[in-house]
Design an enzyme around this catalytic site. Structure first.
Site, PDB file in Angstrom:
ATOM      1  N   TYR A 135       6.164  -6.993  -3.999  1.00 30.38           N
ATOM      2  CA  TYR A 135       6.193  -6.654  -2.940  1.00 30.38           C
ATOM      3  C   TYR A 135       7.399  -5.785  -2.740  1.00 30.38           C
ATOM      4  O   TYR A 135       7.798  -4.448  -2.430  1.00 30.38           O
ATOM      5  CB  TYR A 135       5.158  -6.869  -1.323  1.00 30.38           C
ATOM      6  CG  TYR A 135       5.630  -6.076  -0.358  1.00 30.38           C
ATOM      7  CD1 TYR A 135       4.953  -5.441  -0.154  1.00 30.38           C
ATOM      8  CD2 TYR A 135       6.652  -7.144   0.118  1.00 30.38           C
ATOM      9  CE1 TYR A 135       5.725  -4.760   1.331  1.00 30.38           C
ATOM     10  CE2 TYR A 135       7.168  -6.189   1.494  1.00 30.38           C
ATOM     11  CZ  TYR A 135       6.071  -5.396   2.041  1.00 30.38           C
ATOM     12  OH  TYR A 135       6.768  -4.367   3.468  1.00 30.38           O
ATOM     13  N   LYS A 174      -4.197  -8.293  10.665  1.00 28.72           N
ATOM     14  CA  LYS A 174      -3.899  -8.495   9.724  1.00 28.72           C
ATOM     15  C   LYS A 174      -3.533 -10.559   9.689  1.00 28.72           C
ATOM     16  O   LYS A 174      -3.314 -11.031   8.629  1.00 28.72           O
ATOM     17  CB  LYS A 174      -1.754  -9.048   9.878  1.00 28.72           C
ATOM     18  CG  LYS A 174      -1.444  -6.973   9.836  1.00 28.72           C
ATOM     19  CD  LYS A 174      -0.797  -6.496  10.987  1.00 28.72           C
ATOM     20  CE  LYS A 174       0.687  -7.111   9.075  1.00 28.72           C
ATOM     21  NZ  LYS A 174       2.340  -5.747   9.069  1.00 28.72           N
TER      22      LYS A 174
HETATM   23  N1  LIG Z   1       5.056  -5.960   9.908  1.00 28.92           N
HETATM   24  C1  LIG Z   1       6.571  -5.596   9.483  1.00 28.92           C
HETATM   25  O1  LIG Z   1       6.861  -7.265   9.164  1.00 28.92           O
HETATM   26  C2  LIG Z   1       6.543  -5.031   7.809  1.00 28.92           C
HETATM   27  C3  LIG Z   1       8.225  -5.872   7.839  1.00 28.92           C
HETATM   28  C4  LIG Z   1       8.547  -4.761   7.072  1.00 28.92           C
HETATM   29  C5  LIG Z   1       7.924  -3.388   6.193  1.00 28.92           C
HETATM   30  N2  LIG Z   1       6.506  -3.129   7.009  1.00 28.92           N
HETATM   31  C6  LIG Z   1       6.110  -1.629   6.170  1.00 28.92           C
HETATM   32  O2  LIG Z   1       5.207  -0.886   7.501  1.00 28.92           O
HETATM   33  C7  LIG Z   1       4.716  -0.325   6.809  1.00 28.92           C
HETATM   34  C8  LIG Z   1       3.368  -0.575   7.962  1.00 28.92           C
HETATM   35  O3  LIG Z   1       2.882  -2.122   7.660  1.00 28.92           O
HETATM   36  P1  LIG Z   1       1.729  -3.046   8.795  1.00 28.92           P
HETATM   37  O4  LIG Z   1       2.781  -4.269   9.274  1.00 28.92           O
HETATM   38  O5  LIG Z   1       1.304  -1.602   9.886  1.00 28.92           O
HETATM   39  O6  LIG Z   1       1.045  -3.458   7.584  1.00 28.92           O
HETATM   40  P2  LIG Z   1      -0.523  -2.699   7.874  1.00 28.92           P
HETATM   41  O7  LIG Z   1      -0.988  -3.803   6.865  1.00 28.92           O
HETATM   42  O8  LIG Z   1      -1.162  -3.293   9.775  1.00 28.92           O
HETATM   43  O9  LIG Z   1      -0.400  -1.209   7.912  1.00 28.92           O
HETATM   44  C9  LIG Z   1      -0.569  -0.954   6.583  1.00 28.92           C
HETATM   45  C10 LIG Z   1      -1.924   0.496   6.652  1.00 28.92           C
HETATM   46  O10 LIG Z   1      -2.193   1.082   5.306  1.00 28.92           O
HETATM   47  C11 LIG Z   1      -3.229   1.468   5.403  1.00 28.92           C
HETATM   48  N3  LIG Z   1      -2.867   0.888   3.863  1.00 28.92           N
HETATM   49  C12 LIG Z   1      -2.600   0.756   2.421  1.00 28.92           C
HETATM   50  N4  LIG Z   1      -3.043   0.992   1.365  1.00 28.92           N
HETATM   51  C13 LIG Z   1      -3.214   2.265   1.379  1.00 28.92           C
HETATM   52  C14 LIG Z   1      -4.204   3.233   0.871  1.00 28.92           C
HETATM   53  N5  LIG Z   1      -4.249   3.732  -0.807  1.00 28.92           N
HETATM   54  N6  LIG Z   1      -3.998   4.219   1.642  1.00 28.92           N
HETATM   55  C15 LIG Z   1      -4.624   4.954   2.265  1.00 28.92           C
HETATM   56  N7  LIG Z   1      -4.120   3.825   3.829  1.00 28.92           N
HETATM   57  C16 LIG Z   1      -3.908   2.748   3.313  1.00 28.92           C
HETATM   58  C17 LIG Z   1      -3.786  -0.438   5.261  1.00 28.92           C
HETATM   59  O11 LIG Z   1      -5.677   0.165   5.200  1.00 28.92           O
HETATM   60  C18 LIG Z   1      -3.683  -0.549   6.352  1.00 28.92           C
HETATM   61  O12 LIG Z   1      -3.789   0.067   7.718  1.00 28.92           O
HETATM   62  C19 LIG Z   1       4.210  -1.002   5.187  1.00 28.92           C
HETATM   63  O13 LIG Z   1       4.738   0.131   3.986  1.00 28.92           O
HETATM   64  C20 LIG Z   1       5.111  -2.347   5.496  1.00 28.92           C
HETATM   65  O14 LIG Z   1       5.434  -2.800   4.002  1.00 28.92           O
HETATM   66  C21 LIG Z   1       5.893  -3.597   8.183  1.00 28.92           C
END
Ligand SMILES: NC(=O)c1ccc[n+]([C@@H]2O[C@H](COP(=O)([O-])OP(=O)(O)OC[C@H]3O[C@@H](n4cnc5c(N)ncnc54)[C@H](O)[C@@H]3O)[C@@H](O)[C@H]2O)c1
Length: 309
Positions: A135, A174
């Protein structure tokens, strides 16, 4: 303004989409809803598209003033490298190409503090990446792709946001990957002893999702390209999180500490926030304690309301 939010069913995407929608922007939400939930967008007034970023026909959506790209495989235990790269990196490049074709001047995208991996905190944006899983490698590759893309296509500016540990409303979906704040709140609110790896002094830079939304806004307004940390600049230990939750809920249950079964476990995360503050003009608006208290207020009112999610 007209905005596209990918991953809009997820924690960060839903908060970005809902906030910009409530501020009067024309927001289009996209998600395949395999992980995120449509229910997270229950109050959203814009258009919702269900589709996979790997093959979605983006050109059908026309031109946007800005794209907020949050969609990704966010499960850090996924070991399928091909899948991880196709969703997190190749589909991101499709979005950059679409931005260029359609005349969208700005793509703000989610990177991650995972790019620092084993690098000792506080982490600065210019320290070499040390990704510790696939990742994290995918996020490093996203940043590289964005850098190359904006060099070749200077009309599309890209800003990557290295989120630290995000928590806040709309993370129910999640499950075990939800924030420690959510997990610990649930245990304590259910009258159980909170459970932690010995001795709870591991710390995280917990950043409230409302501040993450503001970082996205600032990144959109920023005229250049770049990568910025999104954290508070403070480490908060799991013991400290429990102390805040106990205080708010009036709980006195003792913590149940147990041995950590993992060989590699990140003991500490903390952002250096100087670059974000001086160049982007963004600073977290909530201390971890303020964010946790605000979030608990939201969780309690949500728990008390008739079930929607
Ligand atoms: N939450 C954290 O602490 C955190 C930390 C660092 C980075 N991030 C990044 O922030 C972003 C959002 O994270 P989050 O916490 O909201 O995660 P999340 O899993 O709640 O949201 C990600 C969303 O992307 C959608 N998704 C995944 N693959 C897809 C695809 N192929 N086509 C369409 N939709 C797709 C999922 O259904 C989900 O709704 C991500 O890129 C994640 O890597 C999050």
């Amino acid at each position: 303004m007209r905005f596209l939010v990918t991953g809009a069913g997820g924690l960060i995407g839903a908060n970005v989409a809902l906030t910009f929608d409530s501020r009067g922007h024309d927001v289009i939400a996209l998600d395949h809803f395999d992980v995120g939930r449509r229910e997270n967008l229950a109050d959203f007034r814009g258009t919702i598209h269900s589709g996979d970023i790997r093959n979605f026909h983006f050109d059908s959506l026309g031109r946007f003033d800005g794209i907020f790209h949050q969609a990704a495989i966010t499960d850090t235990t996924v070991m399928d490298e091909k899948l991880m790269m196709s969703v997190n990196v190749d589909a991101f490049v499709r979005i950059l190409e679409y931005a260029d074709r359609s005349g969208c001047p700005k793509v703000v995208y989610a990177s991650s503090a995972a790019t620092y991996g084993k690098g000792a905190p506080p982490n600065r944006e210019d320290q070499p990446p040390q990704p510790a899983n696939i990742y994290a490698v995918s996020k490093v590759e996203m940043e590289k792709a964005a850098r190359v893309f904006s060099d070749v296509h200077p009309t599309v500016k890209t800003v990557g946001l290295r989120y630290f540990n995000v928590y806040g409303p709309l993370e129910f979906h999640k499950k075990s990957a939800a924030s420690m704040i959510y997990q610990l709140y649930r245990q304590i609110a259910a009258g159980k002893s909170p459970r932690l790896f010995k001795w709870g002094d591991q710390y995280r830079d917990f950043i409230y999702v409302k501040d993450v939304v503001e970082a996205n806004r600032k990144a959109f307004e920023f005229p250049g390209n770049g990568v910025f940390n999104v954290g508070t600049g403070r480490g908060t230990s799991f013991n400290q999180v429990i102390a805040v939750i106990n205080k708010v809920l009036g709980s006195t249950r003792l913590t149940d500490y147990f041995d950590n079964p993992y060989g590699f476990y990140q003991d500490a995360t903390c952002a250096d926030t100087e670059r974000g503050e001086t160049i982007l003009g963004w600073k977290a608006g909530h201390t971890p304690e303020e964010g946790i208290i605000d979030y608990i207020g939201w969780l309690r009112s949500r728990d008390a309301a008739p079930a929607r999610v």
